[in-house]
Design an enzyme around this catalytic site. Structure first.
Site, PDB file in Angstrom:
ATOM      1  N   LYS A   8       0.783  -1.116  -0.073  1.00 14.44           N
ATOM      2  CA  LYS A   8      -0.140   0.035   0.103  1.00 14.44           C
ATOM      3  C   LYS A   8       0.860   1.349   0.133  1.00 14.44           C
ATOM      4  CE  LYS A   8       1.119   1.183   4.569  1.00 14.44           C
ATOM      5  NZ  LYS A   8       1.980   2.242   4.684  1.00 14.44           N
ATOM      6  N   PRO A  91       9.602  -4.645  -0.483  1.00 16.35           N
ATOM      7  CA  PRO A  91      10.680  -3.967   0.417  1.00 16.35           C
ATOM      8  C   PRO A  91      10.145  -3.938   1.770  1.00 16.35           C
ATOM      9  CG  PRO A  91      10.649  -2.791  -1.673  1.00 16.35           C
ATOM     10  CD  PRO A  91       9.242  -3.783  -1.757  1.00 16.35           C
ATOM     11  N   GLY A  93      10.306  -2.862   5.897  1.00 17.01           N
ATOM     12  CA  GLY A  93      10.544  -1.465   6.436  1.00 17.01           C
ATOM     13  C   GLY A  93      10.633  -0.291   5.530  1.00 17.01           C
ATOM     14  N   GLY A  97       3.649  -1.530   4.046  1.00 14.00           N
ATOM     15  CA  GLY A  97       2.671  -2.377   4.718  1.00 14.00           C
ATOM     16  C   GLY A  97       2.881  -3.860   4.543  1.00 14.00           C
ATOM     17  N   GLY A  99       4.653  -6.441   5.561  1.00 18.41           N
ATOM     18  CA  GLY A  99       4.386  -7.479   6.623  1.00 18.41           C
ATOM     19  C   GLY A  99       2.995  -7.567   7.189  1.00 18.41           C
ATOM     20  N   ASP A 133      -1.526  -1.441  10.738  1.00 18.71           N
ATOM     21  CA  ASP A 133      -1.757  -1.544   9.397  1.00 18.71           C
ATOM     22  C   ASP A 133      -2.461  -2.547   8.886  1.00 18.71           C
ATOM     23  OD1 ASP A 133       1.181  -0.144   7.651  1.00 18.71           O
ATOM     24  OD2 ASP A 133      -0.963   0.959   8.319  1.00 18.71           O
TER      25      ASP A 133
HETATM   26  C1  LIG Z   1       3.153   4.220   9.743  1.00 20.35           C
HETATM   27  C2  LIG Z   1       2.134   3.264   9.220  1.00 20.35           C
HETATM   28  C3  LIG Z   1       0.922   4.205   8.508  1.00 20.35           C
HETATM   29  O1  LIG Z   1       0.128   3.589   7.588  1.00 20.35           O
HETATM   30  O2  LIG Z   1       2.574   2.294   8.318  1.00 20.35           O
HETATM   31  P1  LIG Z   1       3.863   2.016   7.715  1.00 20.35           P
HETATM   32  O3  LIG Z   1       4.891   2.939   7.691  1.00 20.35           O
HETATM   33  O4  LIG Z   1       4.400   1.103   8.835  1.00 20.35           O
HETATM   34  O5  LIG Z   1       3.771   1.050   6.548  1.00 20.35           O
HETATM   35  C4  LIG Z   1       1.322   2.596  10.245  1.00 20.35           C
HETATM   36  O6  LIG Z   1       0.677   3.762  11.262  1.00 20.35           O
HETATM   37  C5  LIG Z   1       2.135   1.649  11.207  1.00 20.35           C
HETATM   38  O7  LIG Z   1       1.534   0.591  11.171  1.00 20.35           O
HETATM   39  P2  LIG Z   1       2.354  -0.823  11.635  1.00 20.35           P
HETATM   40  O8  LIG Z   1       3.587  -0.844  10.741  1.00 20.35           O
HETATM   41  O9  LIG Z   1       1.577  -1.927  11.605  1.00 20.35           O
HETATM   42  O10 LIG Z   1       2.786  -0.424  13.130  1.00 20.35           O
HETATM   43  P3  LIG Z   1       2.813  -1.199  14.310  1.00 20.35           P
HETATM   44  O11 LIG Z   1       3.412  -2.592  14.078  1.00 20.35           O
HETATM   45  O12 LIG Z   1       1.466  -1.358  15.028  1.00 20.35           O
HETATM   46  O13 LIG Z   1       3.373  -0.302  15.493  1.00 20.35           O
HETATM   47  C6  LIG Z   1       4.937  -0.247  15.447  1.00 20.35           C
HETATM   48  C7  LIG Z   1       5.499   0.840  16.399  1.00 20.35           C
HETATM   49  O14 LIG Z   1       4.815   2.211  15.839  1.00 20.35           O
HETATM   50  C8  LIG Z   1       4.310   3.212  16.489  1.00 20.35           C
HETATM   51  N1  LIG Z   1       3.129   3.429  16.011  1.00 20.35           N
HETATM   52  C9  LIG Z   1       2.293   2.676  15.053  1.00 20.35           C
HETATM   53  C10 LIG Z   1       0.970   3.178  14.653  1.00 20.35           C
HETATM   54  C11 LIG Z   1       0.523   4.232  15.258  1.00 20.35           C
HETATM   55  N2  LIG Z   1      -0.815   4.724  14.815  1.00 20.35           N
HETATM   56  N3  LIG Z   1       1.171   4.793  16.237  1.00 20.35           N
HETATM   57  C12 LIG Z   1       2.407   4.552  16.727  1.00 20.35           C
HETATM   58  O15 LIG Z   1       2.935   5.122  17.626  1.00 20.35           O
HETATM   59  C13 LIG Z   1       4.300   2.434  18.037  1.00 20.35           C
HETATM   60  O16 LIG Z   1       5.408   2.813  18.586  1.00 20.35           O
HETATM   61  C14 LIG Z   1       4.573   0.866  17.667  1.00 20.35           C
HETATM   62  O17 LIG Z   1       5.193   0.335  18.715  1.00 20.35           O
HETATM   63  N1  LIG Z   2       6.004 -11.355   6.528  1.00 19.26           N
HETATM   64  C1  LIG Z   2       6.663 -10.407   6.897  1.00 19.26           C
HETATM   65  N2  LIG Z   2       7.117  -9.341   5.948  1.00 19.26           N
HETATM   66  C2  LIG Z   2       7.778  -8.502   6.038  1.00 19.26           C
HETATM   67  N3  LIG Z   2       8.367  -8.010   7.597  1.00 19.26           N
HETATM   68  C3  LIG Z   2       7.933  -8.745   8.378  1.00 19.26           C
HETATM   69  C4  LIG Z   2       7.218 -10.057   8.146  1.00 19.26           C
HETATM   70  N4  LIG Z   2       6.867 -10.488   9.556  1.00 19.26           N
HETATM   71  C5  LIG Z   2       7.376  -9.646  10.328  1.00 19.26           C
HETATM   72  N5  LIG Z   2       8.205  -8.687   9.735  1.00 19.26           N
HETATM   73  C6  LIG Z   2       8.852  -7.761  10.491  1.00 19.26           C
HETATM   74  O1  LIG Z   2       8.301  -6.509  10.175  1.00 19.26           O
HETATM   75  C7  LIG Z   2       8.871  -5.366  10.193  1.00 19.26           C
HETATM   76  C8  LIG Z   2       8.791  -4.644   8.621  1.00 19.26           C
HETATM   77  O2  LIG Z   2       7.405  -4.818   8.492  1.00 19.26           O
HETATM   78  P1  LIG Z   2       6.775  -4.027   6.892  1.00 19.26           P
HETATM   79  O3  LIG Z   2       5.255  -4.114   7.190  1.00 19.26           O
HETATM   80  O4  LIG Z   2       7.748  -4.720   5.892  1.00 19.26           O
HETATM   81  O5  LIG Z   2       7.095  -2.692   7.190  1.00 19.26           O
HETATM   82  P2  LIG Z   2       6.391  -1.273   6.658  1.00 19.26           P
HETATM   83  O6  LIG Z   2       5.285  -1.474   7.272  1.00 19.26           O
HETATM   84  O7  LIG Z   2       7.166  -0.167   7.286  1.00 19.26           O
HETATM   85  O8  LIG Z   2       6.738  -1.466   5.044  1.00 19.26           O
HETATM   86  C9  LIG Z   2      10.480  -6.018   9.872  1.00 19.26           C
HETATM   87  O9  LIG Z   2      11.209  -5.522  11.023  1.00 19.26           O
HETATM   88  C10 LIG Z   2      10.267  -7.519   9.706  1.00 19.26           C
HETATM   89  O10 LIG Z   2      11.150  -8.186  10.604  1.00 19.26           O
END
Ligand SMILES: C[C@@](CO)(OP(=O)(O)O)[C@H](O)COP(=O)(O)OP(=O)(O)OC[C@H]1O[C@@H](n2ccc(N)nc2=O)[C@H](O)[C@@H]1O
Ligand SMILES: Nc1ncnc2c1ncn2[C@@H]1O[C@H](COP(=O)(O)OP(=O)(O)O)[C@@H](O)[C@H]1O
Length: 269
Positions: A8, A91, A93, A97, A99, A133
């Site tokens: 996403k 990719p 991290g 989204g 994972g 997410d």
């Molecule tokens: C930033 C966003 C935006 O869509 O996506 P990504 O960049 O990760 O894809 C999301 O809020 C990420 O969601 P997700 O990656 O599932 O985060 P989580 O595992 O729930 O949380 C990881 C850490 O991020 C912080 N966290 C996450 C979500 C949120 N609304 N507030 C937070 O402060 C917290 O410290 C939490 O411990």
């Molecule tokens: N199936 C998975 N794919 C990717 N990352 C994973 C998965 N399971 C656990 N993780 C952990 O989740 C973190 C990254 O999650 P990801 O969703 O790829 O990040 P982001 O939401 O920033 O794109 C990494 O630290 C990874 O070790």
């Protein structure tokens, strides 16, 4: 059963306030894009998880896909062990989204395979325990997400026919660190109103992570600038980064980024 968990992008990401539970209240539009992993789950005599493609940091035992199985098994012990294989292409991290998508698709697959008959709300509830997410990927449609990212409203956005150019400079940014670097700003302009006017997106549709992350990683800002210089009508970092995307009305020319950067150019359905 095989499915293709998709990534996403975030169209705007407002970080509004810190919550008692140490998460943040956000407002963002989450939009699915055609970049996928592949996930196979088969009933088996023993529980097995393996992956190929991109290396996934951390212990395989803590993979979100395995956590999804274990969470459902705890509530439905009648389900048998499964053999899981994940082909990782999205990719990691990257703010894409990947994972969370894998985990959400695993929940849907396990419910289907074993006839658990879980509805959307039940699946979203399980997803919310795996990551903020994750619930989005249960219905997997463009949505405005608020709260931690688990509360949804319809999104007045249809990017069909546009081209998305996605670049990931292979900089791993931890979501937790990204949030720690941002000062929340409440009282921001209503996201839905901004989304309703694409002509204002370049100035008004902002990702609150960009300020701090662009300071620490000027490469990201340079990628965003190069998309605008190449004719993008909108460009931004996705989520907590480090992937940066540009939206184009017609097929963009491939730009000359360093060859280790991940690049994707796709037309949106
Ligand atoms: C930033 C966003 C935006 O869509 O996506 P990504 O960049 O990760 O894809 C999301 O809020 C990420 O969601 P997700 O990656 O599932 O985060 P989580 O595992 O729930 O949380 C990881 C850490 O991020 C912080 N966290 C996450 C979500 C949120 N609304 N507030 C937070 O402060 C917290 O410290 C939490 O411990
Ligand atoms: N199936 C998975 N794919 C990717 N990352 C994973 C998965 N399971 C656990 N993780 C952990 O989740 C973190 C990254 O999650 P990801 O969703 O790829 O990040 P982001 O939401 O920033 O794109 C990494 O630290 C990874 O070790």
């Amino acid at each position: 059963m095989i499915t293709f968990p998709n990534a996403k992008i975030n169209l705007g990401l407002q970080i509004l306030r810190k919550r008692q539970d140490h998460f943040h209240d956000i407002a963002t539009c989450i939009y699915p894009i055609p970049l996928t992993d592949a996930l196979e789950i088969i009933p088996s005599g023993t529980l097995h998880f393996g992956s190929s493609g991109r290396d996934i940091p951390g212990n395989p035992d803590s993979n979100l896909v395995l956590k999804a199985y274990q969470m459902l098994y705890a509530d439905y012990p009648r389900i048998s062990p499964v053999s899981i294989h994940l082909y990782k292409k999205i990719p990691i991290g990257a703010g894409l989204g990947g994972g969370s998508a894998d985990a959400a698709f695993a929940l849907k697959m396990i419910s289907d395979i074993f006839g658990l008959d879980l509805d959307v709300l039940q699946l979203e509830h399980y997803g919310g325990q795996l990551g903020s997410d994750c619930p989005f990927f249960i219905e997997n449609q463009p949505r405005i997400a608020t709260g931690r990212g688990e509360l949804f409203q319809p999104a007045p956005v249809n990017l069909s026919g546009n081209w998305v150019y996605l670049v990931h400079p292979e900089i791993h940014i931890s979501t937790r660190e990204a949030y720690a670097g941002v000062v929340p700003r409440s009282g921001q302009k209503d996201l839905k109103e901004i989304l309703d006017k694409p002509s204002t997106w370049k100035t008004d549709l902002t990702n609150d992570f960009e300020a701090s992350l662009f300071e620490n990683h000027p490469t990201l800002s340079a990628i965003k600038t190069s998309f605008y210089e190449a004719g993008a009508w909108y460009a931004a970092m996705s989520g907590s980064g480090s992937a940066v995307f540009g939206l184009f009305s017609s097929a963009p020319e491939k730009l000359s980024f360093p060859k280790h950067y991940f690049q994707l150019i796709r037309q949106l359905d």
